[in-house]
Structures are given as structure tokens and as C-alpha cells.
Design an enzyme around this catalytic site. Sequence first.
Site, short mmCIF file in Angstrom:
data_model
loop_
_atom_site.label_atom_id
_atom_site.label_comp_id
_atom_site.label_asym_id
_atom_site.label_seq_id
_atom_site.Cartn_x
_atom_site.Cartn_y
_atom_site.Cartn_z
N TYR A 94 1.28 -1.12 0.00
CA TYR A 94 -0.07 0.17 -0.32
C TYR A 94 0.93 1.48 -0.09
CZ TYR A 94 -0.53 -0.40 5.33
OH TYR A 94 0.00 0.33 6.77
N GLU A 95 0.25 2.32 -0.27
CA GLU A 95 0.70 3.79 -0.82
C GLU A 95 1.35 3.15 -1.41
OE1 GLU A 95 -0.72 6.17 1.28
OE2 GLU A 95 0.67 7.52 0.57
N GLY A 96 1.01 3.52 -2.77
CA GLY A 96 2.36 3.02 -3.93
C GLY A 96 3.08 1.98 -3.60
#
Lengths: 616, 274
Positions: A452-454
Site C-alpha cells: 500500500y501507499e504505492g
Amino acid sequence: MSKPIQAINRYKADLRDFQFLLFEQFKVGELLGKGVFEAWDAEQVNVSLAECYRWTREVAGPLNAPADAEGCKLVDGRVITPKGFKEAWKSLYEAGWKSIGIAPEHGGAGSPVSVQILVEEMLSGANTAFNMYSGLAFGASEVIASFGTTDQQHLYCARMFGGEWGGTMCLTEPHAGSDVGSAKTTARLNADGTYSIKGTKIYISGGDHDLASNVIHLVLARVDGAPAGTKGLTLFIVPRVRTSGDGTLGADNDVTVAALEHKMGINGSATCVLNFGDNDACIGVPVGGDSELNKGMPQMFKMMNGARIAVGVQGIGVASSAYLNALEYARDRKQGASITHWKDATAPRVSIIEHADVRRMLLDMKSRVEGIRALVVKLTSHIDRLTFAKDDAEAAYHQGQVDLLVPLVKAYGTDQAFRVCETAIQTYGGAGYTRDYPVEQYCRDCKIFSIYEGTNHIQAMDLVGRKLGQAGGANLQAFLGDIAKFVAAHKDHAKLGASVRALGGAQEALGGSALKLLMWFQTGNMAAVPLYATRFLEMMSEIAVAWMLLDAAIIADTKLQTVEPGHPDKAFYEGKLFSAMYYARSVLPAAELKARQMNDEDKSPLEISDAAFATV
Amino acid sequence: MKILVSLKRVADPDNANKIKVTPQKIETTGLEFKPNPFDEYAVETALRLTENAANTKQRLGEVTVVTFGPKEAESTLRAALATGADKAIRVDATDDALDGDLVARALAKLIETEKPDLVLLGKQEVEGDANQVAQLLAEYLGWPQATFAGSIKSEGDTALLVGREIDGGTMNLRVTLPAVVSVDLRIVAPRSVQSVHTKADHAYPEGVRFAALMAIMAAKKKSLTEVKLTDLTGDVGLKIKYTGFEPPPARKAGVKVKSVSELVEKLKTEAKVL
């Protein structure tokens, strides 16, 4: 009958290492009492870290395993969080640990980011799932604090920073994950100037919960007629319960939880499928008002550094506790005889810390944890020094290093966190695979950090596609130059010289690989870039971590000359030397291997046909 | 109510394995220090007596914390200020120049000027476990004393009903203020302290409260004064003389018995417990 899951704390932090980073290696202490940190002194920093550690061990830590076992429930369309989370939420905001780095005008204590990030390490490490809810509320509130209208800031910021209301970031849709630009959620202008939101968002952490009286969603949506792709996305404030300007809660805002995901880890964190406007009664307003239409992605990008650092720190928090728990177990668990008596079946059983391969695993974990934590604090110390910059050039230098290091901290920090947790399980042996010990949960919880978060590949593409070329390459040049200066100053160090020279060799290889990437861009060899981006990021991270560890070791070696015999700092500083020497000799060589791979330009993964992967 | 609490830092009991003992002294170099747990309970008790639990930010009385120690001991006082105490006093001294009697005499002098209604102490510190200061202090002051308090009910500013933990039960004593009270572990149970300000059915969280971040920041602005030991007493002589130090003997290795009857035999003849 299965064994009960006990509500006892397993979280451990190394506060001595925190102090070393703040006051000895990166000297954040010299900023205290000055400028924006005028209200702070060293004692307050130490008392805060110690008190926060106590809070994590007594409140959040004991809930970690039970919340994992219990998970979240969806009852009558509302999320019920695990037992104890409500009380812990209240206690967290009374204690104020989420506010430590927030500016005083929003009710915070305005600490250096380097202090805040270590507080976050403890909050995340003690109970990752619990800290998700407050972390998302914090991030969403920061967006409103940065881009919201004055009225929006008054309505939301203090309440969301203070725990009265929660918050989320709603980006992902079923067909729009890493490809966020294909989002289909729509926003239609109403006669009163508000927008009607309609669409489905998935994987929304803390998408609903019972910890706060309202949840404020920040939703990426496309206004009717806006361009396709990321350029047509607007960020909307969409509360679960409609609010009047004074904060009074009103009618339900037609945000429904369609389902909860069943996940590998962070089971105490509700990961929701959210439907907006099922009954055409979901109202939102753009963050910052109508002047900010179609600016959702630039707004998100500005906040991304902070969020990505925070995810890297989630990794280090869990990995550090995994290491310290494995260390405790290795000191205690007796199994097998010393190798010096390997033929004698009656030889005394020894603690497993006496076995060579256990020691290798322990030092491997120690060096990675300490090296990555040092890289995190190096990054945040650049943020802290920004406001003290003498001129624009110095400020640009600090901001440049921040931008360059963010993908390293996020991707390398979280990749290694998972590997450290896996090594911790291996150190325990069979016991580590059971829920009697915390490391199997750590391993499951921390896998999401690389996604997550890229995803970590997106971090690698951010590094090679944006960051290396930023400021005409000046940020990378400054980074390489800082290492070169370090190598020149310490290459003849009595104990560490050989390792410092190895760092010098790796730094040159890194410069060569960066040129190779540039050449691929210039010659249109674009397919090679994503194929090697992940390896380039790892290579650069290994070099950065080796540098941080060697820098720490040289400080430690000097301190060792004056430390009193019998003082625990003697062992601490010796540990720093061994962390650095191990990492430089056993991990850093992998960096030059990756440089050779890039020169070799093997493209097998591209050349193999889809069919040849398997004929099943 | 004005309450004075004495507070001492002690070597962290969790790091007892780091302590080095020589025949002349116990080596304290490099030890980590913590507040003495029983003293922390005394601070918590003082805070509970001087607040309405519904609003712990407002102090309905005054709590002064006192320690005897070097400059570094001030962080122990700051931590107490951060949990809600109003002011702090450090009497400059080092541990090896102090004993319970000297501390009690110096405290008695300090109390003449501070004029608290109540002095609260931990029942003992966890290094020497001497358990003397409260009793000596009450004697020097000529005040009533109640030691090992497991519960306290405040009866206004005039008297306390103290439940003393004694062998086999609880002794309830009514002490007229001013008085000296030393506290035991159970004083920090959820309902052990009843002040006149808090609703009688209020339950505190078990144990000592957390210091909130904002209170840690604000503690720096609270008064912390330093007093010289010689300003409190002209006689700094010690009544306790340490003649030598040695670590406790190491435990002997056990033996494995082959049968229950052998075990019983050994319990009878060797251990002599049967």
C-alpha cells in the site's frame, strides 16, 4: 480446545538507539530550543519518548494479539473494532501522542519530525492495526490543513487531529489500483454548490469504525465533464455523517460499508469496501473549494512524502520488535550443545544464541533494523533542518535529499521489514510459527507495507523516473558527493577503513548504474528501466544504509575511547561497530552485484513468451 | 489540601543483573534510574486526593514533590510535574551521603516552611527496602502516622480514614491532619482513594496515570527549586554505617530424584520440611 490468546504486551523498542540517532549521529538536539522548536529541550524529548513507550507497552501493545485473533465485524452496516480499541483510542488522544509533531495552531506540540517519527515507530510497532485508524485520520487532516479553505480547516482539523472524528483516504477502486487515473467515482454539481458523489472505493483502511463519532472520507472523484486520467480527479471531503459548520452532526450521508476484506494481517484494522451514494444522497465538497477542481492528484502528491515515510516507519517499528523478541528468545532458549562439544551427547545444553547461525541471523536483523532506522532519521533530520537553512541553496539541498530518500525509506524499509520478521521466525524455530510468540503476527502484519501507499515497484519507478533527474540530477549528485566526502575522511580508519573503502567502491558503482539508467532513457531503451528499477532502488538503499551504519560506527568508536568500564554504553557502541562491519562485508557486496547485472542487461523476463512461463 | 510527597529515583529493578557489587560499594555507574514504584503510588494518591476525576486538568489543592539527589534526579521530579504535581524541590545530595534518619530530619525541617496538611511517602524504596523514613518523620514532626496505606478516604481537610495493610487483614485508622502516611501497592487500585471532590463510585484505571504530552511540555514552566542539605540540617552525620557489600550467594545446582519415595526421604532428612 485451542489455546487462548493472551492480552500481554510483547512490544519492545530500543530507546538507547533513538537517543543515539537524535543526539549523537544526526544531532537534532542542537535544533532544540531554537526557531520553531523553541519550546523543546532534550529532557522533554527523552521524557516524551519514555512515556510514549510506556503507553505503547501498557495500552496498545497488550491489544495487539487479541485484536488480530478477534478481527473487525460488520454489524448492521457498521464496523465494530476489536475489544479494547475504544478505550485505547480515548487514552491515546488524552495522552496526546498523535499531536506531538502537529503545529501548535492545530493543537499540537510542534516537535521535530525526527522525534515524531520515533513516536510513530513505537505506536505502529506496538499495534499496527490500532495505529492505522489514527494514522489515516492524521493524514486526512493534514491534507485539509494544507489545502482546505479556512472554514474547512476550522471545521475539521482540530477534531480530526484530536480524535473526535476519524478520517480516511479513498483512492483505490476495483479497476483502479496502481492505475489510479482510471477511477470511475463521479461528482455532480448540485444547485447549492455541493457535489453528489457516486461510486465504489475498495481497500479503505479504517473506512468505518466505532472509535469516533464521525469519519471524514477524502474521496478522489471525477466531476462530470472533467478530463480522463489523473488530470481530471478532484479530492472531495465526504463525511459519513453530514455536519453543520459548527460541527453539529446531522443526517446520514449515504456512505455504506458494503463489505470487510479478509486479510493476511492487520486484522484489527477494518479494510472496507465503501459505496458512496447508493441512494443518491451522498454529498461532498472539494478540498479547498471549487478553485481546486481537478487538482486532486497534485494535492495527494504533496502529502505523499509524509505518508510514504510513515509506511517505512511502520516497517521498522514491527521489524525492530521482531528482532528484539527473537534476541530475548535466543538468550533464553536452550537447545543443543556448543559446537566445540558436538560429538559429546552429554555436553551441557546451551542457549541458542551460542550457535553460529543464530548469531548470524541476529546480527543480520540488528544491522538492517539499525541501518534503516538511521536512514529514516537522516531523512527526517533534513526536514527538521529545512526551516534553519541559511539560504535557498541550503534549503534546496535538504529538500532534495528528502525527496530522494523517501522511496528508499518506503520500499527498502518495508521489504527488509518483512525479511527481518521472517528471519525472526527462523530464529525461534517452530515456536516462532505459533501464536505463542509475536513474530508470526508481525510477519503477516508487515507484508502489506510493501504494497500500500504505492507498491514498492512504484517507489522504484518514482526513484528512477522522477527523483534521479530532479533538479537536473543535483539531488543525486549531492547524495553521491556526501558519500565521497565521508569515504575520503575515513578511508584509513584503523578499524573500519576497509569497510569504508568498500563503500567507496559501491558508491562509484552506483554512479555508473545511474548513468546506465540515463543512457537507457536517452536511447529509448525504456523497457529496461522498469526491469531494473527495483534492483537499482535496492542497490542505492544498501549503499545508503551501509553509509549510515559506518557513520554511526565511527562515532561509536570515538565514544568507546572515553566510556567508563562497566557502563552499558560500552556494549551499545561495540554493537554499532559490529552492525556496520557485518553489513559492509555481508550485505553491501550485493550492491555491486546489482551494478554488474545492470551492465549485463539481461532481458530474459521480457524475452520469454507468456506461454513459456508454464504450459499449464 | 496541601500535600507534600517525597520521591526517590532508584536503579531500575528490571536491570538488576547489571549491578556490580564490590566489598566497598554498589557500583551505580551506567545504571538506568526510575522513580521508586511506591513513591510513584504516593504521587498518584496525592493527585487523586486533590482533583475531581471528571476533570483531572484542574488541581483542587497543591501537590509538592521533593527528592534528595544529584542534578540528574531532577528528571524524576519533572516526570512527576508532568503527571500533575504543582511544584518540585530538589535537596542536593548524593545517595552515599544519606540515610533514612538524615532524610527524615531534613524533610521535617523542610515541612516547617512548606506547611503541608499531609505528607505522603512510598512505604519503602526498592533498593535498600529500609522502610524507615515515614515512621521517623512522623516522630520528628510529632504528627500522627499511618503506614502501609492500601486505601484512603478523605474526610475534608481535617482527617483521613486510612486502611492499613497488616498481616491477616486491614486496620482502619482515622488520622487527624496534619499527618504522615506511607502507601502500599493497593493504593493505586481503581477505588482505593476517595477524595471529597470525586464521585464516590468513580473507578480510576489501575496503577499510575500516564503523563500527557502537553503536560510534559508544560512541566518545564513549573517551579523546581534547589535546596542545600546543610540549609535544612547542621548535622549531616549518618546513623547507618555500611560495613561491607556482597552479592547474594549463587543458587546451588539442584538434584534429580528417581522416585517419589526418594523425594519424600530427601524432604524429610535433607530439607527437613516434612
